[in-house]
Design an enzyme around this catalytic site. Structure first.
Site, PDB file in Angstrom:
ATOM      1  N   ASP A 175      33.073 -38.468  37.019  1.00  0.00           N
ATOM      2  CA  ASP A 175      33.013 -39.430  35.920  1.00  0.00           C
ATOM      3  C   ASP A 175      31.899 -40.459  36.111  1.00  0.00           C
ATOM      4  O   ASP A 175      31.807 -41.420  35.352  1.00  0.00           O
ATOM      5  CB  ASP A 175      34.350 -40.183  35.802  1.00  0.00           C
ATOM      6  CG  ASP A 175      35.431 -39.301  35.196  1.00  0.00           C
ATOM      7  OD1 ASP A 175      35.074 -38.353  34.467  1.00  0.00           O
ATOM      8  OD2 ASP A 175      36.612 -39.544  35.468  1.00  0.00           O
ATOM      9  N   HIS A 192       5.538 -33.774  46.276  1.00  0.00           N
ATOM     10  CA  HIS A 192       6.710 -34.415  45.676  1.00  0.00           C
ATOM     11  C   HIS A 192       7.848 -34.554  46.686  1.00  0.00           C
ATOM     12  O   HIS A 192       9.020 -34.418  46.340  1.00  0.00           O
ATOM     13  CB  HIS A 192       7.161 -33.654  44.430  1.00  0.00           C
ATOM     14  CG  HIS A 192       6.176 -33.778  43.312  1.00  0.00           C
ATOM     15  ND1 HIS A 192       6.108 -32.893  42.256  1.00  0.00           N
ATOM     16  CD2 HIS A 192       5.197 -34.679  43.077  1.00  0.00           C
ATOM     17  CE1 HIS A 192       5.139 -33.243  41.438  1.00  0.00           C
ATOM     18  NE2 HIS A 192       4.560 -34.325  41.917  1.00  0.00           N
ATOM     19  N   ASP A 227       4.378 -43.398  48.010  1.00  0.00           N
ATOM     20  CA  ASP A 227       4.073 -43.461  46.571  1.00  0.00           C
ATOM     21  C   ASP A 227       5.287 -44.094  45.913  1.00  0.00           C
ATOM     22  O   ASP A 227       6.333 -43.457  45.771  1.00  0.00           O
ATOM     23  CB  ASP A 227       3.824 -42.045  46.037  1.00  0.00           C
ATOM     24  CG  ASP A 227       3.379 -42.032  44.578  1.00  0.00           C
ATOM     25  OD1 ASP A 227       3.552 -43.050  43.879  1.00  0.00           O
ATOM     26  OD2 ASP A 227       2.868 -40.976  44.132  1.00  0.00           O
ATOM     27  N   ASP A 274       2.547 -47.646  39.564  1.00  0.00           N
ATOM     28  CA  ASP A 274       2.517 -46.351  40.254  1.00  0.00           C
ATOM     29  C   ASP A 274       1.446 -46.444  41.337  1.00  0.00           C
ATOM     30  O   ASP A 274       0.256 -46.313  41.044  1.00  0.00           O
ATOM     31  CB  ASP A 274       2.200 -45.245  39.230  1.00  0.00           C
ATOM     32  CG  ASP A 274       2.187 -43.861  39.849  1.00  0.00           C
ATOM     33  OD1 ASP A 274       2.559 -43.722  41.020  1.00  0.00           O
ATOM     34  OD2 ASP A 274       1.806 -42.904  39.131  1.00  0.00           O
ATOM     35  N   HIS A 317      -4.456 -31.695  42.830  1.00  0.00           N
ATOM     36  CA  HIS A 317      -3.865 -32.328  41.641  1.00  0.00           C
ATOM     37  C   HIS A 317      -4.924 -33.114  40.876  1.00  0.00           C
ATOM     38  O   HIS A 317      -6.059 -33.271  41.334  1.00  0.00           O
ATOM     39  CB  HIS A 317      -2.667 -33.208  42.018  1.00  0.00           C
ATOM     40  CG  HIS A 317      -2.962 -34.318  42.985  1.00  0.00           C
ATOM     41  ND1 HIS A 317      -3.629 -35.470  42.620  1.00  0.00           N
ATOM     42  CD2 HIS A 317      -2.665 -34.461  44.309  1.00  0.00           C
ATOM     43  CE1 HIS A 317      -3.711 -36.269  43.670  1.00  0.00           C
ATOM     44  NE2 HIS A 317      -3.152 -35.686  44.716  1.00  0.00           N
ATOM     45  N   HIS A 371      -3.457 -40.294  35.219  1.00  0.00           N
ATOM     46  CA  HIS A 371      -2.582 -40.112  34.052  1.00  0.00           C
ATOM     47  C   HIS A 371      -2.381 -41.476  33.425  1.00  0.00           C
ATOM     48  O   HIS A 371      -2.601 -42.510  34.073  1.00  0.00           O
ATOM     49  CB  HIS A 371      -1.244 -39.465  34.445  1.00  0.00           C
ATOM     50  CG  HIS A 371      -0.510 -40.165  35.560  1.00  0.00           C
ATOM     51  ND1 HIS A 371       0.246 -41.307  35.357  1.00  0.00           N
ATOM     52  CD2 HIS A 371      -0.425 -39.909  36.887  1.00  0.00           C
ATOM     53  CE1 HIS A 371       0.771 -41.699  36.509  1.00  0.00           C
ATOM     54  NE2 HIS A 371       0.368 -40.885  37.466  1.00  0.00           N
ATOM     55  N   HIS A 425       4.397 -41.194  33.770  1.00  0.00           N
ATOM     56  CA  HIS A 425       3.386 -40.328  33.147  1.00  0.00           C
ATOM     57  C   HIS A 425       3.468 -40.662  31.663  1.00  0.00           C
ATOM     58  O   HIS A 425       4.230 -40.061  30.914  1.00  0.00           O
ATOM     59  CB  HIS A 425       3.670 -38.850  33.418  1.00  0.00           C
ATOM     60  CG  HIS A 425       3.431 -38.485  34.856  1.00  0.00           C
ATOM     61  ND1 HIS A 425       3.611 -37.238  35.358  1.00  0.00           N
ATOM     62  CD2 HIS A 425       2.992 -39.232  35.909  1.00  0.00           C
ATOM     63  CE1 HIS A 425       3.305 -37.220  36.657  1.00  0.00           C
ATOM     64  NE2 HIS A 425       2.943 -38.427  37.005  1.00  0.00           N
ATOM     65  N   GLU A 463      -5.925 -41.739  41.533  1.00  0.00           N
ATOM     66  CA  GLU A 463      -5.128 -41.356  42.705  1.00  0.00           C
ATOM     67  C   GLU A 463      -5.619 -40.101  43.416  1.00  0.00           C
ATOM     68  O   GLU A 463      -4.888 -39.118  43.524  1.00  0.00           O
ATOM     69  CB  GLU A 463      -3.663 -41.181  42.301  1.00  0.00           C
ATOM     70  CG  GLU A 463      -3.423 -40.312  41.071  1.00  0.00           C
ATOM     71  CD  GLU A 463      -1.928 -40.172  40.760  1.00  0.00           C
ATOM     72  OE1 GLU A 463      -1.183 -39.794  41.672  1.00  0.00           O
ATOM     73  OE2 GLU A 463      -1.534 -40.439  39.622  1.00  0.00           O
ATOM     74  N   TYR A 481      -5.000 -33.180  51.363  1.00  0.00           N
ATOM     75  CA  TYR A 481      -3.771 -32.681  51.990  1.00  0.00           C
ATOM     76  C   TYR A 481      -4.115 -31.420  52.780  1.00  0.00           C
ATOM     77  O   TYR A 481      -4.575 -30.439  52.193  1.00  0.00           O
ATOM     78  CB  TYR A 481      -2.721 -32.362  50.911  1.00  0.00           C
ATOM     79  CG  TYR A 481      -2.596 -33.483  49.891  1.00  0.00           C
ATOM     80  CD1 TYR A 481      -1.720 -34.542  50.088  1.00  0.00           C
ATOM     81  CD2 TYR A 481      -3.412 -33.490  48.744  1.00  0.00           C
ATOM     82  CE1 TYR A 481      -1.648 -35.583  49.168  1.00  0.00           C
ATOM     83  CE2 TYR A 481      -3.343 -34.526  47.819  1.00  0.00           C
ATOM     84  CZ  TYR A 481      -2.458 -35.565  48.037  1.00  0.00           C
ATOM     85  OH  TYR A 481      -2.397 -36.595  47.129  1.00  0.00           O
ATOM     86  N   ARG A 506      -3.192 -40.083  50.301  1.00  0.00           N
ATOM     87  CA  ARG A 506      -3.446 -40.378  48.880  1.00  0.00           C
ATOM     88  C   ARG A 506      -3.557 -41.896  48.747  1.00  0.00           C
ATOM     89  O   ARG A 506      -2.845 -42.640  49.431  1.00  0.00           O
ATOM     90  CB  ARG A 506      -2.330 -39.841  47.977  1.00  0.00           C
ATOM     91  CG  ARG A 506      -2.567 -40.117  46.489  1.00  0.00           C
ATOM     92  CD  ARG A 506      -1.654 -39.310  45.557  1.00  0.00           C
ATOM     93  NE  ARG A 506      -0.240 -39.597  45.711  1.00  0.00           N
ATOM     94  CZ  ARG A 506       0.621 -38.827  46.344  1.00  0.00           C
ATOM     95  NH1 ARG A 506       0.211 -37.696  46.885  1.00  0.00           N
ATOM     96  NH2 ARG A 506       1.892 -39.161  46.453  1.00  0.00           N
ATOM     97  N   GLU A 530      -3.654 -44.666  45.507  1.00  0.00           N
ATOM     98  CA  GLU A 530      -3.449 -44.724  44.054  1.00  0.00           C
ATOM     99  C   GLU A 530      -3.361 -46.165  43.576  1.00  0.00           C
ATOM    100  O   GLU A 530      -2.576 -46.961  44.113  1.00  0.00           O
ATOM    101  CB  GLU A 530      -2.148 -43.986  43.698  1.00  0.00           C
ATOM    102  CG  GLU A 530      -1.772 -44.077  42.224  1.00  0.00           C
ATOM    103  CD  GLU A 530      -0.558 -43.217  41.869  1.00  0.00           C
ATOM    104  OE1 GLU A 530       0.266 -42.938  42.761  1.00  0.00           O
ATOM    105  OE2 GLU A 530      -0.449 -42.835  40.693  1.00  0.00           O
TER     106      GLU A 530
HETATM  107  N1  GLY Z   1       4.199 -41.129  41.325  1.00  0.00           N
HETATM  108  C1  GLY Z   1       3.891 -40.095  40.431  1.00  0.00           C
HETATM  109  C2  GLY Z   1       2.467 -39.881  40.296  1.00  0.00           C
HETATM  110  O1  GLY Z   1       1.690 -40.423  41.068  1.00  0.00           O
HETATM  111  O2  GLY Z   1       2.003 -39.253  39.382  1.00  0.00           O
HETATM  112 MN    MN Z   2       2.213 -42.120  42.254  1.00  0.00          MN
HETATM  113 MN    MN Z   3       0.477 -41.385  39.549  1.00  0.00          MN
END
Ligand code: GLY
Ligand code: MN
Ligand code: MN
Length: 441
Positions: free
Chosen positions: A40, A244, A261, A272, A351, A355, A362, A385, A389, A407, A409
Site C-alpha cells: 500500500d 547508470h 552525478d 544536473d 554518450h 541535453h 532531460h 557533460e 570511460y 565525467r 557536467e
Molecule cells: N544525470 C543524468 C544525465 O546526466 O543525463
Molecule cells: Mn548528470
Molecule cells: Mn545530464
C-alpha cells in the site's frame, strides 16, 4: 507550499500559451498518476511538469482545460475537498482553492470531468491533447467526443476534429526559461554545489558510496530542495565506468576516483551536475592526465555553447578535444580526423554531450529544426557533460587508465551573446577538487 511560490509566475506561462493559440483551440492536460511502490506504499507524488508549468498545482487527480475563445479560459478539475479523506491523504485545495489561489476561472471536482467535458469541448475545432499516453484518459476523452458529436447533430456546434500533441507549443515554451525559472535553477544549482562540496569533504578510504549519497540528499533537503531530481550516481573505482550505476553500495578505496552525478530538485526544477574526484585527495599522474583531457573538452564545449551555435557543434567540440586528448595520453592512436570520422572515439566516449534541462532532467523541447541541430538561443539551459570511460578489462588501453571513469557536467544558461554556467560554484579544476577533498581530511 514553498515560500517562493507565486501564482503570477504560472499565469504568465498560461498567458504565453494563450498568445500562441487561436479561438478554435482547446488544450486538455492531465496530471501525473500516483505510483505505487509496493503493497500500500506510494512513491512520493511528483506533479506532471506540463500541468505544474501552467498552473503551479501539485496535488494528484487534476486536469486542466485552456480555451482562449471562452469567457473563462482556464478551467481546472481537481480533487474535491473531503475533511474525512484529508485525515488520510493530507490537505487538499479543492475547487475553491483552485480559483482563489491558483487563478482558475472555473474549477470543479475531478470526478465531474467526464460529465462536463462534452459541453466544454463544443465550439472548438482543434484539441491539443496527447493521445496514446494513457489508455484510461484516451477512453474518457473518446466518450466525451462521442457525446459532444451527438449533441452537435442537434445544436450544430463545432466539435474537435483535429488532435494535436500539446508538446508542440508547450514544450517550446518550456525550453525558454524566464527570469523566475532561472532564479529557481540557480538555487537548485547552488544547493547542488554545496552537496558536491560536502561529499568531497566526506570522502576517504572505506567510506561507502551510499554515505556520500546520503550527505548529498541531506544537503539538498536541508537547503529546502525537494531532493535529487534523478537517482544520484555515486560510483567509486570501476563503478564509474557504468554510466547508470545507482546501486551506490561499494566502499571507496584510496587510489580510486569517485564519480558523482547528482542534482538537486528545487521548486520542481532540477540541476544536473557531475564531478569526479580522487578518494585520497590527490589524483595519480595517469588519473590527472585523463581528468585534464575531460576538463579541457568540457571547457571548450562550454565556450562553444553560445547564442547562434548549435548543440551538435557543442558535442563536436567536445569530441574533438577528447579525441585529441586520447591520442595525446596514449589511449588511442591514429589521425584525430579519422578517429572521429570512423567513430573510434566512441569506445571511450559513448554518450551525447548535452541535453535540455529544466523541470525535467532531460527536459522537453525539440533538438532539431528541419532535420538540423537547432541554434542555441538566450533562455535555453543545457548540460555540458563530456566523459571518458575505460573498461577494467580493456587490454588495448594502457594499464594505468583501465577501470577509470571520469565525467564532468555543468548546467549552462544561454544568454544574449554568451552563456552563464549556473553550476560554476562546484569545484572543477584539479587544484580546486583536490583542495576540497583534502579540506575534509
Ligand atoms: N544525470 C543524468 C544525465 O546526466 O543525463
Ligand atoms: Mn548528470
Ligand atoms: Mn545530464
Amino acid at each position: 507550499m514553498r515560500l517562493d511560490w507565486n501564482p503570477d509566475h504560472f499565469s504568465s506561462h498560461r498567458k504565453r500559451l494563450l498568445d500562441l493559440l487561436g479561438q478554435d483551440d482547446a488544450v486538455l492536460l492531465f496530471g501525473a498518476p500516483h505510483h505505487i511502490r509496493n503493497g500500500d506504499a506510494e512513491f512520493k507524488y511528483r506533479p506532471d511538469s506540463d500541468v505544474y508549468y501552467l498552473s503551479g498545482w501539485e496535488e494528484p487527480g487534476v486536469a486542466i482545460l485552456i480555451r482562449p475563445g471562452a469567457d473563462h479560459p482556464f478551467v481546472m478539475f481537481v480533487a474535491d475537498r473531503d475533511p474525512d479523506m484529508e485525515t488520510w491523504t493530507g490537505r487538499r485545495w479543492g475547487p475553491e482553492g483552485a480559483k482563489e489561489r491558483f487563478g482558475a476561472d472555473e474549477a470543479y471536482p475531478y470526478n465531474t470531468l467526464a460529465a462536463q467535458l462534452p459541453d466544454l469541448l463544443q465550439g472548438y475545432r482543434n484539441l491539443h491533447y496527447r493521445f496514446a499516453d494513457d489508455a484510461d484518459r484516451d477512453q474518457l476523452l473518446i466518450g466525451a467526443l462521442k457525446s459532444a458529436r451527438r449533441k452537435a447533430r442537434r445544436n450544430g456546434m463545432d466539435v474537435p476534429d483535429a488532435f494535436i500533441d500539446p508538446a508542440r507549443l508547450l514544450h517550446e515554451l518550456r525550453l525558454f526559461k524566464d527570469a523566475t525559472e532561472i532564479a529557481i535553477l540557480q538555487r537548485a544549482s547552488d544547493l547542488t554545489a554545496s552537496a558536491h562540496c560536502a561529499a568531497m569533504r566526506a570522502t576517504s578510504d572505506g567510506v561507502m558510496e551510499f554515505e556520500l549519497e546520503s550527505i548529498i540528499d541531506h544537503t539538498f533537503r536541508l537547503g529546502g530542495g525537494i531532493g535529487p531530481g534523478y537517482t544520484s550516481i555515486v560510483g567509486g573505482g570501476v563503478n564509474a565506468t557504468i554510466l547508470h550505476y545507482i546501486e551506490n553500495n561499494s566502499p571507496l578505496k584510496d587510489g580510486d576516483l569517485v564519480c558523482v552525478d547528482a542534482g538537486c530538485e528545487y521548486g520542481l526544477y532540477t540541476a544536473d551536475v557531475t564531478r569526479t574526484w580522487p578518494v585520497s585527495g590527490k589524483f595519480s599522474e595517469a588519473q590527472g592526465r585523463m581528468y585534464q583531457v575531460v576538463l579541457d573538452a568540457q571547457e571548450a564545449a562550454i565556450a562553444q555553447a553560445v547564442e547562434g551555435n548549435t548543440m551538435r557543434s557543442v558535442h563536436q567540440v567536445a569530441v574533438r578535444v577528447l579525441t585529441q586528448g586520447m591520442v595525446d595520453i596514449g589511449l588511442l592512436s591514429g589521425e584525430v580526423d579519422t578517429l572521429i570520422a570512423d567513430e573510434t572515439f566512441k569506445k571511450y566516449y559513448m554518450h551525447g554531450t548535452s541535453h535540455w534541462l529544466g523541470l525535467d532532467v532531460h527536459d522537453v523541447g525539440a533538438y532539431y529544426r528541419e532535420g538540423q541541430s537547432r541554434k542555441l538561443e538566450p533562455g535555453m539551459v543545457l548540460t555540458v557533460e563530456p566523459g571518458l570511460y575505460v573498461a577494467c578489462d580493456d587490454m588495448d588501453a594502457p594499464e594505468a587508465f583501465r577501470g577509470l571513469g571520469i565525467r564532468i557536467e555543468d548546467d549552462v544558461l544561454i544568454t544574449v551573446g554568451g552563456n552563464r554556467n549556473l553550476t560554476a560554484a562546484t569545484p572543477k579544476t584539479i587544484a580546486d577538487v583536490e583542495a576540497e577533498v583534502q579540506a575534509g581530511k
